[in-house]
Scaffold this active site. Structure first.
Site, PDB file in Angstrom:
ATOM      1  N   GLU A 192       0.394  -1.007  -0.139  1.00  0.00           N
ATOM      2  CA  GLU A 192       0.214  -0.102  -0.378  1.00  0.00           C
ATOM      3  C   GLU A 192       0.426   1.091   0.102  1.00  0.00           C
ATOM      4  O   GLU A 192       2.008   1.448   0.373  1.00  0.00           O
ATOM      5  CB  GLU A 192      -0.708  -0.264   1.140  1.00  0.00           C
ATOM      6  CG  GLU A 192      -1.538  -0.535   1.322  1.00  0.00           C
ATOM      7  CD  GLU A 192      -2.907  -1.013   0.101  1.00  0.00           C
ATOM      8  OE1 GLU A 192      -3.028   0.060  -0.407  1.00  0.00           O
ATOM      9  OE2 GLU A 192      -3.592  -1.895  -0.109  1.00  0.00           O
ATOM     10  N   ARG A 197     -17.333  -0.337   6.503  1.00  0.00           N
ATOM     11  CA  ARG A 197     -18.439  -2.025   5.419  1.00  0.00           C
ATOM     12  C   ARG A 197     -18.822  -2.651   6.462  1.00  0.00           C
ATOM     13  O   ARG A 197     -20.449  -2.874   5.461  1.00  0.00           O
ATOM     14  CB  ARG A 197     -17.254  -1.784   3.933  1.00  0.00           C
ATOM     15  CG  ARG A 197     -16.840  -3.087   4.350  1.00  0.00           C
ATOM     16  CD  ARG A 197     -16.039  -4.194   3.295  1.00  0.00           C
ATOM     17  NE  ARG A 197     -14.992  -4.209   3.797  1.00  0.00           N
ATOM     18  CZ  ARG A 197     -15.041  -6.071   4.222  1.00  0.00           C
ATOM     19  NH1 ARG A 197     -16.771  -6.386   4.135  1.00  0.00           N
ATOM     20  NH2 ARG A 197     -14.242  -6.596   4.539  1.00  0.00           N
ATOM     21  N   CYS A 254      -7.604  -1.182   8.376  1.00  0.00           N
ATOM     22  CA  CYS A 254      -6.612  -1.374   7.786  1.00  0.00           C
ATOM     23  C   CYS A 254      -5.998  -0.319   7.279  1.00  0.00           C
ATOM     24  O   CYS A 254      -4.703   0.827   7.439  1.00  0.00           O
ATOM     25  CB  CYS A 254      -6.259  -2.349   6.658  1.00  0.00           C
ATOM     26  SG  CYS A 254      -6.206  -4.270   7.204  1.00  0.00           S
ATOM     27  N   HIS A 264      -1.336  -5.429   2.049  1.00  0.00           N
ATOM     28  CA  HIS A 264      -2.672  -6.609   2.419  1.00  0.00           C
ATOM     29  C   HIS A 264      -2.087  -7.804   1.112  1.00  0.00           C
ATOM     30  O   HIS A 264      -1.736  -7.517   0.867  1.00  0.00           O
ATOM     31  CB  HIS A 264      -3.656  -5.601   1.309  1.00  0.00           C
ATOM     32  CG  HIS A 264      -4.489  -5.033   2.555  1.00  0.00           C
ATOM     33  ND1 HIS A 264      -4.718  -3.680   2.281  1.00  0.00           N
ATOM     34  CD2 HIS A 264      -4.988  -5.319   3.493  1.00  0.00           C
ATOM     35  CE1 HIS A 264      -5.827  -3.254   2.781  1.00  0.00           C
ATOM     36  NE2 HIS A 264      -5.724  -3.942   4.102  1.00  0.00           N
TER      37      HIS A 264
END
Length: 215
Positions: A80, A90, A143, A167
């Site tokens: 990332e 979510r 994250c 990730h």
């Protein structure tokens, strides 16, 4: 005498109904790697993850903070590049909290770039035959909070550690419960993290390259 470089390597506890989290399953196997790696499991909660990270970093003073998280649906090791100052959950976290439209750090910068050499790390993984990519979106869940928070923390610490986030895909036993989802075997994940640690122990200089995805 050359000082030993310390890497604080973090993974997460299981979340979202999963019995395991590949990030911690891999990270815990690197505890003590080359006498440099300190493995830490973070809670998958908005309220506690950064507090645990900050407390540990201040106590151990690592030179590098490398956080690892699960990204179901991704097929490669995703390095990332950017964490944004936004939480849009979510699903609820492990304390049942589901914040929306909140900043990671009130009044903080809009975003932070990873200070790890992500292009060089991607090249090292690909040379080892491990699928890898640079990602420009870490999402808006815990994250991303940890990526942004780790960079914000590192910028404030007096010894100036480098910080970033990776990730990783589901493990095969997880993917079996999610038809069509890619996976990566645990030995490959462990090998990938070892390669990343080796590269970081060798230095944090970056290379020139053009690559990346926003997923």
């Amino acid at each position: 005498m050359v000082a030993l470089v310390k890497i604080l390597l973090t993974g997460f506890e299981p979340f979202g109904g999963e019995a395991i989290n590949p990030s911690w399953e891999a990270v815990k196997q690197l505890a003590g790697y080359k006498d440099s790696v300190i493995s830490l499991m973070l809670p998958c909660t908005f309220a506690q993850s950064l507090a645990v990270l900050g407390q540990t970093a201040r106590a151990l003073e690592p030179d590098i903070i490398l956080c690892v998280g699960q990204a179901g649906g991704r097929a490669a090791i995703s390095l990332e590049k950017v964490g944004i100052n936004l939480i849009e959950a979510r699903i609820p976290d492990n304390q049942g909290q589901q914040p929306s439209g909140q900043p990671v750090v009130a009044g903080g910068p809009t975003a932070y770039f990873s200070t790890l050499p992500v292009k060089r790390l991607r090249a090292a993984l690909e040379t080892a035959g491990i699928p890898a990519e640079i990602s420009y979106s870490a999402g808006t869940y815990v994250c991303n909070q940890v990526l942004y928070g780790a960079c914000h923390l590192a910028a404030a610490l007096p010894w100036g550690p480098k910080a970033g986030f990776v990730h990783i895909p589901y493990l095969p036993e997880q993917a079996a419960r999610h038809p069509g989802s890619p996976s990566m075997a645990l030995p490959t994940l462990v090998a990938a993290l070892k390669r990343l640690c080796d590269e970081l122990l060798a230095g944090t200089t970056e290379i020139e390259a053009v690559a990346g995805t926003t997923h």
